[in-house]
Design an enzyme around this catalytic site. Structure first.
Site, PDB file in Angstrom:
ATOM      1  N   PRO A 262       0.709  -1.294  -0.067  1.00 17.83           N
ATOM      2  CA  PRO A 262      -0.184   0.022   0.085  1.00 17.83           C
ATOM      3  C   PRO A 262       1.032   1.204   0.118  1.00 17.83           C
ATOM      4  O   PRO A 262       1.834   1.322   0.522  1.00 17.83           O
ATOM      5  CB  PRO A 262      -0.797  -0.194   1.292  1.00 17.83           C
TER       6      PRO A 262
ATOM      7  N   TYR B 171      11.190   8.965   1.509  1.00 14.10           N
ATOM      8  CA  TYR B 171      11.241   7.974   0.357  1.00 14.10           C
ATOM      9  C   TYR B 171      11.932   8.291  -0.747  1.00 14.10           C
ATOM     10  O   TYR B 171      12.109   7.544  -2.011  1.00 14.10           O
ATOM     11  CB  TYR B 171       9.737   7.380   0.013  1.00 14.10           C
TER      12      TYR B 171
ATOM     13  N   ASN C 232       8.077  -5.463  -0.869  1.00 14.53           N
ATOM     14  CA  ASN C 232       7.950  -4.206   0.068  1.00 14.53           C
ATOM     15  C   ASN C 232       6.551  -4.192   0.534  1.00 14.53           C
ATOM     16  O   ASN C 232       5.735  -3.774  -0.415  1.00 14.53           O
ATOM     17  CB  ASN C 232       8.643  -2.917  -0.787  1.00 14.53           C
TER      18      ASN C 232
ATOM     19  N   ALA D 184       2.925  -0.629   4.640  1.00 13.02           N
ATOM     20  CA  ALA D 184       2.759  -0.524   6.110  1.00 13.02           C
ATOM     21  C   ALA D 184       2.130  -2.235   6.688  1.00 13.02           C
ATOM     22  O   ALA D 184       2.088  -2.572   7.528  1.00 13.02           O
ATOM     23  CB  ALA D 184       1.603   0.392   6.559  1.00 13.02           C
TER      24      ALA D 184
ATOM     25  N   ASP E   5       1.438 -15.414   6.954  1.00 12.74           N
ATOM     26  CA  ASP E   5       1.353 -16.878   6.434  1.00 12.74           C
ATOM     27  C   ASP E   5       1.419 -17.378   5.236  1.00 12.74           C
ATOM     28  O   ASP E   5       1.522 -18.372   4.786  1.00 12.74           O
ATOM     29  CB  ASP E   5      -0.109 -17.117   7.203  1.00 12.74           C
TER      30      ASP E   5
ATOM     31  N   GLU F  40      12.541  -9.166   1.781  1.00 15.54           N
ATOM     32  CA  GLU F  40      12.073  -7.826   2.211  1.00 15.54           C
ATOM     33  C   GLU F  40      12.691  -6.670   2.043  1.00 15.54           C
ATOM     34  O   GLU F  40      13.859  -6.538   2.327  1.00 15.54           O
ATOM     35  CB  GLU F  40      11.639  -8.195   3.656  1.00 15.54           C
TER      36      GLU F  40
ATOM     37  N   HIS G  83      12.742  -2.284   2.510  1.00 14.98           N
ATOM     38  CA  HIS G  83      12.168  -1.147   2.819  1.00 14.98           C
ATOM     39  C   HIS G  83      13.016   0.113   2.456  1.00 14.98           C
ATOM     40  O   HIS G  83      14.412   0.022   2.591  1.00 14.98           O
ATOM     41  CB  HIS G  83      11.879  -1.008   4.275  1.00 14.98           C
TER      42      HIS G  83
ATOM     43  N   SER H 222      13.053   3.076   3.308  1.00 15.11           N
ATOM     44  CA  SER H 222      13.420   3.985   4.508  1.00 15.11           C
ATOM     45  C   SER H 222      13.972   3.084   5.416  1.00 15.11           C
ATOM     46  O   SER H 222      13.745   1.750   5.262  1.00 15.11           O
ATOM     47  CB  SER H 222      12.277   4.743   5.094  1.00 15.11           C
TER      48      SER H 222
ATOM     49  N   ARG I  45      12.971   5.038  12.567  1.00 16.23           N
ATOM     50  CA  ARG I  45      11.534   5.741  12.515  1.00 16.23           C
ATOM     51  C   ARG I  45      10.767   5.445  14.062  1.00 16.23           C
ATOM     52  O   ARG I  45      11.226   4.909  14.803  1.00 16.23           O
ATOM     53  CB  ARG I  45      10.943   5.619  11.277  1.00 16.23           C
TER      54      ARG I  45
HETATM   55  C1  DQA Z   1       8.002   1.074   3.923  1.00 16.51           C
HETATM   56  C2  DQA Z   1       8.129   1.339   5.275  1.00 16.51           C
HETATM   57  C3  DQA Z   1       6.613   1.311   6.194  1.00 16.51           C
HETATM   58  O1  DQA Z   1       6.823   1.620   7.363  1.00 16.51           O
HETATM   59  C4  DQA Z   1       5.925   2.264   5.328  1.00 16.51           C
HETATM   60  O2  DQA Z   1       4.493   1.828   5.848  1.00 16.51           O
HETATM   61  C5  DQA Z   1       5.749   2.084   3.974  1.00 16.51           C
HETATM   62  C6  DQA Z   1       6.985   2.140   2.983  1.00 16.51           C
HETATM   63  C7  DQA Z   1       9.408   1.736   3.274  1.00 16.51           C
HETATM   64  O3  DQA Z   1       9.632   1.112   2.120  1.00 16.51           O
HETATM   65  O4  DQA Z   1      10.340   2.361   3.806  1.00 16.51           O
HETATM   66  O5  DQA Z   1       4.632   2.070   3.323  1.00 16.51           O
HETATM   67  O6  DQA Z   1       7.889  -0.027   3.589  1.00 16.51           O
END
Ligand code: DQA
Length: 150
Positions: free
Chosen positions: A10, A23, A79, A82, A92, A103, A105, A107, A112
């Protein structure tokens, strides 16, 4: 050709305009091109998707997991946005399909808010890349490729 999936959760459709100080300014379509270049360099086909809907992400994980089992894919860069911090269902799905996941991210979630420090995905991921900006996606594709050829 073998496929690498890149799945985005999302709000990642807002990349480029959403909190650029956190970002960056790369849009989702530019990110897709960066991923495609890297996949092509490695001789892979890219399936790049984004959804704001948890159930659709689950369906895509099932699809990717089945394609890995069929020998058609090396796994997914994921990614979860949230949903990382909330979704037992995504945990799951990855666990249940045994989908190889890196995985990502953009940021550094650990610098944070405290609610971003826990991930439901990390325990079922092969690895995580955090805080390296959109470059993390390229590194994650490389990592999945490396794992698959070991
Ligand atoms: C995120 C970090 C998450 O906490 C946030 O809700 C995002 C982006 C990132 O790519 O840094 O939507 O996954």
């Amino acid at each position: 050709m073998t496929v690498v999936y890149v799945l985005n959760g999302p709000n990642l459709n807002l990349l480029g305009t959403r909190r650029p100080e956190v970002y960056g300014t790369t849009t989702l379509s530019i990110l897709e091109e960066l991923c495609r270049e890297e996949a092509t360099r490695l001789g892979l086909d890219l399936v790049f998707r984004q959804s704001n809907h948890e159930g659709l992400l689950i369906d895509w994980i099932h699809e990717a997991g089945a394609r890995v089992k069929a020998g058609e894919s090396i796994g997914a860069v994921f990614n979860p946005g949230a949903y990382t911090h909330t979704s037992i269902a995504l945990h799951d799905a990855v666990e249940g399909t045994e989908l190889p996941v890196v995985e990502v991210h953009i940021s550094n979630v650990h610098r944070r808010e405290a609610f971003r420090h826990h991930s439901y995905i990390s325990p079922v991921a092969r690895g995580t890349i955090v805080g390296l900006g959109v470059d993390g996606y390229r590194l994650a594709i490389d990592a999945l490729h490396g794992m698959s050829s070991r």
